[in-house]
Design an enzyme around this catalytic site. Structure first.
Site, mmCIF file in Angstrom:
data_model
loop_
_atom_site.group_PDB
_atom_site.id
_atom_site.type_symbol
_atom_site.label_atom_id
_atom_site.label_comp_id
_atom_site.label_asym_id
_atom_site.label_seq_id
_atom_site.Cartn_x
_atom_site.Cartn_y
_atom_site.Cartn_z
ATOM 1 N N ASP A 1 0.159 -7.401 5.093
ATOM 2 C CA ASP A 1 -0.539 -7.099 3.841
ATOM 3 C C ASP A 1 0.233 -7.571 2.602
ATOM 4 O O ASP A 1 -0.316 -7.616 1.510
ATOM 5 C CB ASP A 1 -0.932 -5.613 3.742
ATOM 6 C CG ASP A 1 0.243 -4.667 3.861
ATOM 7 O OD1 ASP A 1 1.386 -5.140 4.055
ATOM 8 O OD2 ASP A 1 0.020 -3.439 3.773
ATOM 9 N N ARG A 2 1.511 -7.913 2.780
ATOM 10 C CA ARG A 2 2.275 -8.399 1.628
ATOM 11 C C ARG A 2 2.393 -9.917 1.643
ATOM 12 O O ARG A 2 2.245 -10.542 2.689
ATOM 13 C CB ARG A 2 3.691 -7.831 1.646
ATOM 14 C CG ARG A 2 3.752 -6.350 1.476
ATOM 15 C CD ARG A 2 5.185 -5.909 1.350
ATOM 16 N NE ARG A 2 5.226 -4.471 1.158
ATOM 17 C CZ ARG A 2 6.231 -3.822 0.600
ATOM 18 N NH1 ARG A 2 7.314 -4.490 0.209
ATOM 19 N NH2 ARG A 2 6.188 -2.524 0.448
HETATM 20 C C1 VG1 Z 1 6.359 0.641 -1.296
HETATM 21 C C2 VG1 Z 1 5.927 -0.192 -2.481
HETATM 22 C C3 VG1 Z 1 4.458 0.043 -2.779
HETATM 23 C C4 VG1 Z 1 3.633 -0.239 -1.513
HETATM 24 C C5 VG1 Z 1 4.152 0.569 -0.354
HETATM 25 C C6 VG1 Z 1 3.454 0.221 0.940
HETATM 26 O O1 VG1 Z 1 6.214 2.007 -1.598
HETATM 27 O O2 VG1 Z 1 6.708 0.091 -3.599
HETATM 28 O O3 VG1 Z 1 4.062 -0.769 -3.851
HETATM 29 O O4 VG1 Z 1 2.284 0.076 -1.737
HETATM 30 O O5 VG1 Z 1 5.539 0.327 -0.173
HETATM 31 O O6 VG1 Z 1 3.547 -1.150 1.216
HETATM 32 P P1 VG1 Z 1 7.451 2.939 -2.057
HETATM 33 O O7 VG1 Z 1 6.864 4.316 -2.184
HETATM 34 O O8 VG1 Z 1 8.491 2.800 -1.019
HETATM 35 O O9 VG1 Z 1 7.912 2.372 -3.346
HETATM 36 V V1 VG1 Z 1 3.471 -1.718 2.819
HETATM 37 O O10 VG1 Z 1 3.427 -3.332 2.796
HETATM 38 O O11 VG1 Z 1 4.405 -0.616 3.440
HETATM 39 O O12 VG1 Z 1 1.978 -1.145 3.415
HETATM 40 CO CO CO Z 2 2.883 -4.050 4.652
#
Ligand code: VG1
Ligand code: CO
Length: 541
Positions: free
Chosen positions: A281-282
């Protein structure tokens, strides 16, 4: 077939974070751990009887076993049908698409995303609702509540199913439909983008390197980039998903995708480089000699999306998470469309997308996506970039320069202080939160605070509100810092500090140099040295 009821007891800490429940793999492998959480999901949504679900994961260690457990539990809970990717593989955006395409009652996605995989690394489970998006906070709260009162779960004692080839299987009374993970997703991409123009670009000698980081996007990128678009074989590297992602972090940023970055900054660089994360997704976008920050990427995509057939009618609006730079807002202003600022995590975009208020969304953490699914979508971002490059016939660097000339530039960087003892991290954040009201007017180094607050979000669609979503500090002269604690980590706490400095007429100085006064001001006012004993972050993106 007899349904077995297994006595269990609540397990502490099954509270989903920014993106589902993430824990060390060994924790998920403990007796009842996964089962309790899956039963809590079903209990939280009014049971699974008669329902249809999508199940798949990013192929990390324990994916296969977990899929079998979930299938048995879905059958025992009376589900009518489960669609599962071959070998249990589905990228997160592809799972979102399958949920929508097949109008299922939701899906269970197994991934810890960009976190490393392996028996000593991370695993995760997330529930997506029928719109294809991550469960909103009200639903994850119900899951957590259900986990606290759980006393048993139901399952079957059946042998593992062979998920190796597409086809229809049965598990008790439930149909298990094994589907090719790529084909429906590929068809969706072919509808959104001008594959013909992109084939022309590649046939004309344009070169690319896509690093799948040994994660789930490999088969998708191979099929689409090399198969459909005709990129030469070998353009997609690290294309075979591995349970430990080859030992690295499947996190597409300049740190973890360093070999790709090095290539792109070298004399042998192809025209275009990209990478995606564990669950697909990234995305990371990098041109020859030109890294594109995710915040800039969102802005460039918003400004140019109309060049792709799927977005030819323009955008309804643009949404970004709060820590993401304001670059996309400037594009929205220029286009005369709405812009939205949401808390971190894709679940907050769902309502805006469903209501048709936003078409494109993005986060500074390398996530961009649109209303085609309800997740961020790494390969989608890569394809939209390629479509834009095919139409504009300029390099990535030229497109970026042109963008900054037109809209100004939001210099941006994120610093992560990882594995900070939890009490210290909270001490730092609580102290700062307590100081916010008195900060305006105070000067730190070269910068004077103009405004400071703690971010709360009021969802304009359903009226729900979310508090404590990060501390924001603005300074005179267009600088902003944001501090928040990560909600995806599995060890101690991670303090994320986001730095941004807007320049109307970009000076051309390095990001590091432009952000230095801001960084120094924030480290001082946050008492980093004193409280966590560190002023140097572990990861800078
Ligand atoms: C991180 C990112 C956030 C993203 C999340 C899930 O969260 O900062 O922008 O949506 O990961 O991404 P956090 O709370 O650690 O900052 V993924 O690619 O794990 O679905
Ligand atoms: Co992801």
């Amino acid at each position: 077939m007899t349904v077995e009821t297994v006595q269990s007891a609540p397990i502490e800490g099954q509270k989903p974070g920014t993106s589902g429940l993430r824990k060390k793999t060994r924790i998920f492998m403990q007796p009842h751990y996964l089962e309790n959480f899956v039963q809590s999901i079903f209990n939280a949504i009014g049971g699974a009887a008669g329902k249809r679900f999508v199940v798949g994961g990013d192929g990390r260690y324990f994916n296969k076993e977990a899929i079998q457990t979930i299938l048995r539990m879905a059958a025992a809970n009376g589900a009518h049908e489960v669609l599962v990717g071959t070998e249990g593989l589905l990228s997160t955006p592809a799972a979102s698409h399958l949920i929508r395409l097949n109008k299922t009652n939701g899906g269970i996605i197994l991934s810890a995303s960009h976190n490393p995989g392996g028996i000593d690394e991370d695993f995760g489970v997330k529930f997506n609702t029928p719109n294809g998006g991550p469960a909103p906070e009200a639903v994850t709260a119900r899951m957590f509540e259900a986990s606290k009162v759980l006393d048993s779960y139901v399952t079957l004692s059946t042998p593992d199913l062979d998920l190796g080839t597409p086809g229809k299987l049965r598990l008790g009374d439930m149909v298990v439909r094994v589907v090719d993970p790529v084909s429906d997703y590929r068809d969706l991409m072919a509808k959104l983008f001008d594959f013909e123009a992109m084939r022309g670009l590649l046939a004309g000698g344009f070169t690319l390197c896509f690093d799948a980081m040994h994660a789930v996007t490999g088969p998708y990128a191979k099929t689409i980039l090399e198969g459909d678009l005709g990129a030469p074989e070998g353009s997609v590297i690290n294309a075979v998903p591995l349970p430990d992602f080859g030992g690295g972090h499947p996190d597409p940023n300049p740190i973890w995708a360093k070999p790709l970055m090095d290539l792109m900054m070298s004399g042998d660089a192809p025209d275009f480089g990209a990478a995606s994360d564990g669950d697909g997704d990234r995305n990371m976008i990098v041109g020859r000699g030109a890294y594109v920050t995710p915040s800039d990427s969102l802005a460039v995509l918003a400004a140019n999306a109309h060049l792709a057939p799927g977005y030819a009618d323009g955008l309804a609006g643009v949404a970004r998470s709060m820590p993401t730079s304001g670059a996309a807002d400037r594009v929205a202003d220029a286009l005369g469309i709405a812009s939205f600022e949401t808390p971190t995590g894709w679940k907050f975009f769902g309502n805006l997308l469903d209501a048709g208020k936003a078409t494109i969304c993005g986060e500074e953490s390398a996530g961009t996506g649109s209303d085609h699914v309800r997740e961020k979508d790494g390969l989608w971002a890569v394809l939209l970039w390629l479509n834009i490059l095919a139409v504009r016939k300029q390099s990535v660097a030229e497109i970026l320069d042109d963008h900054w000339t037109r809209y100004g530039r939001n210099y941006y960087s994120r610093h992560d202080f990882e594995a900070v003892p939890s009490d210290k991290a909270h001490q730092l954040m609580d102290r700062l939160a307590g100081m916010l009201a008195d900060l305006p007017g105070q000067t730190f180094g070269e910068l004077t605070v103009s405004k400071a607050d703690e971010f709360s979000y009021l969802d304009p669609v359903d009226g729900s509100s979310s508090h404590n979503q990060g501390l924001r500090i603005w300074f005179d002269g267009g600088a902003r810092a944001v501090l928040r604690l990560s909600g995806t980590g599995t060890e101690g706490a991670t303090i994320r500090v986001y730095f941004e400095q807007y320049q109307d007429a970009p000076s051309g100085a390095s990001t590091e140099a432009v952000l230095r006064p801001l960084r120094e001001a924030v480290l001082t006012l946050g008492a980093f040295e004193h409280i966590v004993g560190r002023t140097t972050p572990g990861v800078v993106t």
